[in-house]
Design a protein around this motif. Structure first.
Motif, short mmCIF file in Angstrom:
data_model
loop_
_atom_site.label_atom_id
_atom_site.label_comp_id
_atom_site.label_asym_id
_atom_site.label_seq_id
_atom_site.Cartn_x
_atom_site.Cartn_y
_atom_site.Cartn_z
N GLY A 80 49.61 27.31 27.70
CA GLY A 80 49.68 26.74 29.04
C GLY A 80 48.45 27.10 29.84
N ASP A 81 48.65 27.76 30.97
CA ASP A 81 47.52 28.15 31.80
C ASP A 81 47.26 29.66 31.70
N SER A 82 47.65 30.26 30.57
CA SER A 82 47.58 31.71 30.46
C SER A 82 46.96 32.16 29.14
N GLU A 95 44.57 32.01 33.15
CA GLU A 95 43.37 31.67 32.40
C GLU A 95 42.08 31.70 33.24
N LYS A 96 42.21 31.40 34.53
CA LYS A 96 41.02 31.37 35.38
C LYS A 96 40.54 32.76 35.78
N ASN A 97 41.33 33.79 35.45
CA ASN A 97 40.93 35.16 35.74
C ASN A 97 40.32 35.86 34.53
N ILE A 98 40.16 35.12 33.44
CA ILE A 98 39.63 35.70 32.20
C ILE A 98 38.25 35.12 31.92
N ARG A 99 37.31 35.99 31.59
CA ARG A 99 35.99 35.57 31.15
C ARG A 99 35.81 36.00 29.70
N LEU A 100 35.56 35.05 28.84
CA LEU A 100 35.26 35.34 27.44
C LEU A 100 33.74 35.35 27.29
N LYS A 101 33.19 36.49 26.89
CA LYS A 101 31.74 36.65 26.84
C LYS A 101 31.29 37.11 25.46
N ILE A 102 30.05 36.78 25.14
CA ILE A 102 29.43 37.25 23.90
C ILE A 102 28.26 38.14 24.25
N ALA A 133 41.97 43.03 41.96
CA ALA A 133 43.14 43.91 41.98
C ALA A 133 43.60 44.29 40.57
N GLY A 134 42.68 44.23 39.62
CA GLY A 134 43.02 44.56 38.25
C GLY A 134 43.53 43.38 37.45
N ASP A 135 43.57 42.18 38.08
CA ASP A 135 44.10 41.01 37.37
C ASP A 135 42.98 40.15 36.80
N ARG A 136 41.72 40.60 36.92
CA ARG A 136 40.59 39.85 36.36
C ARG A 136 39.87 40.73 35.36
N VAL A 137 39.64 40.19 34.18
CA VAL A 137 39.00 40.97 33.12
C VAL A 137 38.00 40.11 32.37
N SER A 138 37.09 40.80 31.69
CA SER A 138 36.19 40.16 30.75
C SER A 138 36.54 40.65 29.36
N VAL A 139 36.50 39.75 28.40
CA VAL A 139 36.66 40.13 27.00
C VAL A 139 35.32 39.90 26.32
N ILE A 140 34.76 40.96 25.75
CA ILE A 140 33.42 40.92 25.18
C ILE A 140 33.53 40.86 23.66
N PHE A 141 32.85 39.88 23.06
CA PHE A 141 32.81 39.72 21.61
C PHE A 141 31.36 39.95 21.14
#
Length: 233
Positions: free
Chosen positions: A167-169, A184-191, A211-219
């Motif tokens: 969905g949107d998550s 989904e709009k609070n997640i950044r997928l980065k390389i 507020a802790g609800d936004r994160v980056s995931v680094i690959f």
């Protein structure tokens, strides 16, 4: 018109600023260099949005090892970064190399350019960044500028084992067994494919403020991103 023609024009017009160039002050230039730190590191081969300025002085334009985002004009330019070329570039990059990707309006004041060039004559030579820091011209942190610290061993709660999109998550599972949902709009997928990134095959989740609800995931690579992210409800 080829880039070399524009460079020759810029250098030919240098006479009006030659006195200022001769009187450049590296201490004042270090203060002007503050504006460069957002995009450039002085550590050799450490590239940010712009190429490293480590060893830039007397380097052939468009040839920083490992930097691949040069404009066509800089790729084909046939000059070295000496005082004359730097003066033309710092005055108006877009006029010197039309189509440049560098977002910088230039420095109109010839004395300010001369000071910055005097600083780069020190910091932009082999070992010069460390010398500039040791001599107190710049803080040591400016050598790496905005580069993140390398991602080494991370705790289980920051080590990502799976990501599913529904969905949107995004539902992100970490090595401690927890699965956490995020809009989904609070997640950044980065390389991060260079030495600052995570080890191959590992993804790392890092907080991104608010507020802790936004994160980056680094690959470490696009391959790792594709293998870890699934469309699944």
């Amino acid at each position: 018109m080829k880039a070399t023609v524009f460079v020759a024009t810029a250098i030919a017009g240098l006479g009006a600023t030659s006195d200022a160039l001769a009187d450049g002050d590296p201490t004042r230039g270090a203060q002007h260099y503050r504006a460069c730190v957002a995009c450039h590191a002085l550590e050799p081969e450490l590239h940010l949005s712009g190429p490293s300025l480590g060893n830039v002085f007397e380097r052939k334009a468009g040839t920083a090892e490992g930097f691949v985002r040069y404009s066509d004009g800089l790729k084909t330019a046939d000059f070295i970064w000496n005082a004359a070329a730097l003066d033309g570039w710092l005055k108006d990059p877009a006029a010197m190399i039309p189509g440049t990707y560098m977002v910088f309006q230039g420095i109109a004041n010839p004395q300010a350019r001369a000071d910055l060039i005097a600083f780069l004559e020190i910091a932009g030579k082999p070992g010069g960044g460390g010398k500039a820091a040791a001599d107190g011209l710049i803080p040591a942190a400016w050598l790496r500028a905005g580069a993140p610290e390398p991602i080494r061993d991370v705790p289980p709660q920051a080590r990502v084992t799976a990501i599913r999109h529904c969905g949107d998550s995004y539902f992100i599972r970490t090595d401690d067994g927890q699965e956490t949902p995020y809009w989904e709009k609070n997640i950044r997928l980065k390389i991060d494919s260079v030495e600052t990134g995570p080890p191959k095959g590992v993804a790392v989740i890092l907080g991104a403020g608010m507020a802790g609800d936004r994160v980056s995931v680094i690959f470490s690579s696009l391959t790792d991103l594709i293998s870890l992210v699934q469309e699944k409800c």
